[in-house]
Design a protein around this motif. Structure first.
Motif, PDB file in Angstrom:
ATOM      1  N   THR A 129       0.856  -1.184   0.000  1.00 38.96           N
ATOM      2  CA  THR A 129       0.000   0.000   0.000  1.00 38.96           C
ATOM      3  C   THR A 129       0.889   1.231   0.000  1.00 38.96           C
ATOM      4  O   THR A 129       1.820   1.329   0.793  1.00 38.96           O
ATOM      5  N   THR A 132      -3.126   3.622  -2.372  1.00 33.92           N
ATOM      6  CA  THR A 132      -3.156   2.701  -3.501  1.00 33.92           C
ATOM      7  C   THR A 132      -2.598   1.367  -3.049  1.00 33.92           C
ATOM      8  O   THR A 132      -1.437   1.283  -2.626  1.00 33.92           O
ATOM      9  N   SER A 133      -3.432   0.336  -3.116  1.00 34.59           N
ATOM     10  CA  SER A 133      -3.022  -1.010  -2.727  1.00 34.59           C
ATOM     11  C   SER A 133      -2.806  -1.846  -3.977  1.00 34.59           C
ATOM     12  O   SER A 133      -3.507  -1.677  -4.975  1.00 34.59           O
ATOM     13  N   ALA A 134      -1.836  -2.759  -3.901  1.00 34.84           N
ATOM     14  CA  ALA A 134      -1.541  -3.642  -5.031  1.00 34.84           C
ATOM     15  C   ALA A 134      -1.230  -5.038  -4.522  1.00 34.84           C
ATOM     16  O   ALA A 134      -0.483  -5.203  -3.558  1.00 34.84           O
ATOM     17  N   ASN A 135      -1.818  -6.026  -5.185  1.00 31.62           N
ATOM     18  CA  ASN A 135      -1.564  -7.432  -4.875  1.00 31.62           C
ATOM     19  C   ASN A 135      -1.267  -8.177  -6.161  1.00 31.62           C
ATOM     20  O   ASN A 135      -2.024  -8.062  -7.130  1.00 31.62           O
ATOM     21  N   CYS A 147      -1.912  -8.054 -11.836  1.00 25.94           N
ATOM     22  CA  CYS A 147      -1.880  -7.230 -10.632  1.00 25.94           C
ATOM     23  C   CYS A 147      -3.273  -6.689 -10.332  1.00 25.94           C
ATOM     24  O   CYS A 147      -3.950  -6.177 -11.221  1.00 25.94           O
ATOM     25  N   ASN A 148      -3.681  -6.801  -9.103  1.00 27.29           N
ATOM     26  CA  ASN A 148      -4.951  -6.253  -8.653  1.00 27.29           C
ATOM     27  C   ASN A 148      -4.647  -4.978  -7.874  1.00 27.29           C
ATOM     28  O   ASN A 148      -3.978  -5.022  -6.850  1.00 27.29           O
ATOM     29  N   ARG A 149      -5.113  -3.844  -8.385  1.00 28.50           N
ATOM     30  CA  ARG A 149      -4.872  -2.551  -7.739  1.00 28.50           C
ATOM     31  C   ARG A 149      -6.187  -1.915  -7.314  1.00 28.50           C
ATOM     32  O   ARG A 149      -7.206  -2.062  -7.976  1.00 28.50           O
ATOM     33  N   ALA A 175      -7.379   1.981  -5.672  1.00 25.48           N
ATOM     34  CA  ALA A 175      -7.031   3.319  -5.188  1.00 25.48           C
ATOM     35  C   ALA A 175      -8.245   3.900  -4.474  1.00 25.48           C
ATOM     36  O   ALA A 175      -9.383   3.693  -4.897  1.00 25.48           O
ATOM     37  N   GLU A 193       5.840  -8.662  -5.797  1.00 31.99           N
ATOM     38  CA  GLU A 193       5.239  -7.337  -5.863  1.00 31.99           C
ATOM     39  C   GLU A 193       4.852  -6.998  -7.298  1.00 31.99           C
ATOM     40  O   GLU A 193       5.481  -7.463  -8.243  1.00 31.99           O
ATOM     41  N   CYS A 194       3.837  -6.184  -7.415  1.00 34.02           N
ATOM     42  CA  CYS A 194       3.433  -5.686  -8.723  1.00 34.02           C
ATOM     43  C   CYS A 194       4.482  -4.683  -9.210  1.00 34.02           C
ATOM     44  O   CYS A 194       4.969  -3.860  -8.423  1.00 34.02           O
TER      45      CYS A 194
END
Length: 186
Positions: free
Chosen positions: A61, A74-77, A84-86, A88, A181-182
């Motif tokens: 995040t 902004t979170s990213a998985n 990548c799943n983002r 905001a 990580e993305c």
């Protein structure tokens, strides 16, 4: 000493709701929260979590304070297929430093977010109340963030105890497994 019905009701409600102080630190500093955080722990009794917890992994995040004192988050998985799943979101400040709110409009859900424990260069414990227009009781979501993907056993224990104190069942407290990580361009 007489026991009044109001005092008895207060004691009962406190017992049922698991009384705990979820107030942000008095010296909360939003600017020091800025930057990259790893979401290393999550705890909630929410049904969506119970269903998906076995597949959940660590994500990142980015916290960016605005001039107005709100936060762009902004979170990213990274998914197992490499995508990548983002997500905001702008969370708005309240009158209490360290406490924020936001509304998920498509679902008419309000969130009350509080940073309850923080060492700015190390970790943050965040407590979130999810309140729907139709629910009698809000969901509690606790998250453990760290500046690195590594967290000590003592910090994990601290998070687990906080989650238990907020009414989360032990089996619904998760230290997330590490994940890739993305990339910024995904």
């Amino acid at each position: 000493m007489k026991t009044t019905p109001l005092l008895m009701l207060s004691a009962l409600l406190c017992t049922l709701a698991t009384c705990i102080n979820v107030t942000p630190p008095a010296d909360f500093n939003l600017e020091k929260m800025a930057g990259k955080w790893y979401m290393v722990g999550m705890a909630t009794n929410a049904q969506w979590f119970v269903i998906h917890k076995a597949t959940m992994k660590m994500g990142t995040t980015m916290v960016e304070p605005t001039v107005e004192g709100d936060v762009n988050g902004t979170s990213a998985n990274l998914n197992s297929d490499g995508t990548c799943n983002r997500m905001a979101r702008l969370v708005e400040k309240t009158e209490t430093p360290g406490r924020f709110s936001f509304r998920a409009h498509p679902w008419n859900i309000d969130y009350d977010l509080r940073v309850v424990d923080v060492v700015y260069d190390s970790y943050a414990i965040v407590h979130i109340n999810k309140i729907t227009d139709t629910a009698d009781v809000s969901e509690v979501i606790n998250k453990l963030f760290s500046r690195s993907p590594e967290v000590s056993a003592a910090l994990q224990d601290k998070f687990v105890q906080f989650a238990l104190d907020t009414g989360v069942l032990r089996e619904n407290i998760l230290i997330l497994p590490k994940n890739g990580e993305c990339s910024p361009h995904m």
